[in-house]
Design a protein around this motif. Sequence first.
Motif, PDB file in Angstrom:
ATOM      1  N   UNK A  30     -13.506  -1.802   0.346  1.00  0.00           N
ATOM      2  CA  UNK A  30     -12.580  -1.563   1.444  1.00  0.00           C
ATOM      3  C   UNK A  30     -12.319  -2.880   2.160  1.00  0.00           C
ATOM      4  N   UNK A  31     -11.079  -3.098   2.548  1.00  0.00           N
ATOM      5  CA  UNK A  31     -10.727  -4.345   3.212  1.00  0.00           C
ATOM      6  C   UNK A  31      -9.758  -4.056   4.354  1.00  0.00           C
ATOM      7  N   UNK A  32     -10.047  -4.591   5.519  1.00  0.00           N
ATOM      8  CA  UNK A  32      -9.191  -4.394   6.684  1.00  0.00           C
ATOM      9  C   UNK A  32      -7.762  -4.869   6.393  1.00  0.00           C
ATOM     10  N   UNK A  33      -6.809  -4.024   6.772  1.00  0.00           N
ATOM     11  CA  UNK A  33      -5.375  -4.328   6.654  1.00  0.00           C
ATOM     12  C   UNK A  33      -4.883  -4.443   5.216  1.00  0.00           C
ATOM     13  N   UNK A  34      -5.677  -3.998   4.230  1.00  0.00           N
ATOM     14  CA  UNK A  34      -5.192  -4.008   2.846  1.00  0.00           C
ATOM     15  C   UNK A  34      -4.031  -3.026   2.717  1.00  0.00           C
ATOM     16  N   UNK A  35      -3.111  -3.333   1.830  1.00  0.00           N
ATOM     17  CA  UNK A  35      -1.973  -2.435   1.648  1.00  0.00           C
ATOM     18  C   UNK A  35      -0.860  -3.039   0.821  1.00  0.00           C
ATOM     19  N   UNK A  74      -0.746  -8.374  -2.823  1.00  0.00           N
ATOM     20  CA  UNK A  74      -1.761  -9.411  -2.901  1.00  0.00           C
ATOM     21  C   UNK A  74      -3.138  -8.888  -2.504  1.00  0.00           C
ATOM     22  N   UNK A  75      -3.182  -8.035  -1.478  1.00  0.00           N
ATOM     23  CA  UNK A  75      -4.479  -7.506  -1.042  1.00  0.00           C
ATOM     24  C   UNK A  75      -5.094  -6.609  -2.113  1.00  0.00           C
ATOM     25  N   UNK A  80      -0.506  -0.052  -4.348  1.00  0.00           N
ATOM     26  CA  UNK A  80      -1.696  -0.857  -4.607  1.00  0.00           C
ATOM     27  C   UNK A  80      -2.226  -0.620  -6.013  1.00  0.00           C
ATOM     28  N   UNK A  81      -2.143   0.630  -6.493  1.00  0.00           N
ATOM     29  CA  UNK A  81      -2.619   0.942  -7.842  1.00  0.00           C
ATOM     30  C   UNK A  81      -1.852   0.123  -8.882  1.00  0.00           C
ATOM     31  N   UNK A  82      -0.542  -0.043  -8.664  1.00  0.00           N
ATOM     32  CA  UNK A  82       0.268  -0.837  -9.585  1.00  0.00           C
ATOM     33  C   UNK A  82      -0.229  -2.279  -9.631  1.00  0.00           C
ATOM     34  N   UNK A  83      -0.579  -2.823  -8.462  1.00  0.00           N
ATOM     35  CA  UNK A  83      -1.083  -4.198  -8.408  1.00  0.00           C
ATOM     36  C   UNK A  83      -2.464  -4.310  -9.053  1.00  0.00           C
TER      37      UNK A  83
END
Length: 338
Positions: free
Chosen positions: A210-215, A218-219, A251-254
């Motif tokens: 988990x990462x703050x502000x991920x979305x 790049x994240x 995000x799944x695509x990335x």
Amino acid sequence: MRGISMRKLAGMAGVSAMTVSRALRGAEGVGEEVRERILKLAREAGYPIPMTAQRPMSKLWGVMCVLGVSGEDGGDQFHSRIFEGMKAGAKECGSEVLKYSGPDTLWPLVVARRQVDGVVIVRGNERTPHPPFPSPVPSVFIFTGPEDADIVTVDHFASCRALGLAVARQGHRRAGYLGPETAISRERLAGFRTGMESLGGQVDPGCICLMKDAGNRESARTLTDMLVGSCGSVDELKRRVTALMVYNDFMAAAVVERLSELGVKVPDQMSIAGFDDAAPSWYWGPRIATVALPLEEIGAEAARFVYWRITHPDAPARRLVLATRVVEGASVAAVPGR
């Protein structure tokens, strides 16, 4: 005696039952063309028409404002689909939608001056800033909002529990999770974990990142590298888990993109599941297995909700939860020999 139900009348008119109710009560927030169509069908069907139906309330602006709708990398269909639904719902109410893209913590002047009928705020998680609440005009939040706000959302836990069950039914017994550090993200993780555990599977605590502000894109790639790093190597990651759930399809695509660069084939060597059924236009990989959100209907219901609130100013705050469904995709494959 009524020969037809309000729901059937709504279907005949091609609108929601809420819109039929407003039209028959003479409430504002229904376009004249739509109102006349409903009244004509009601007369033909013998549906009782109150005297108030021909006496609409005082004139409104016919415009509603929306905050929090934006695009990303030119491939964000998530927000665009919500916005399209919002426009359809607003049109049904005889209104138009004004998109605002200014500061997140201030009400637009048209809202502050009450020059719009209401406002819809799309808020993906509790960290997303929003202007002071309550607002100067009727407001509806999408997904999450203040405690006393009207909200249109989905059941994140139950939706992801169903997704976890679907993944486990393919023979997966060890999975990981990637997403932002938010309450909604943890709710999705909890649901997915519960679904996996229902069939004897588990979400490996060491494979949760988990990462703050991920979305963004790049994240998601960074989270993938963090996961590989926490396992020590790509081979160890493949040994520990056979599937990953990612917070949303963007995000799944990335993640699929980054895993491919690291030599991990999806779904042959790692299955990937997402959430929302809104993969970006730049995605080239296998169809993502996901939870489909009714994004257009979420937008439309939010617009209708604004006009319901105008006619019910003293009613308690409401939370409208819409149904979701699991969509199978080629990104999740059965475990060999299951």
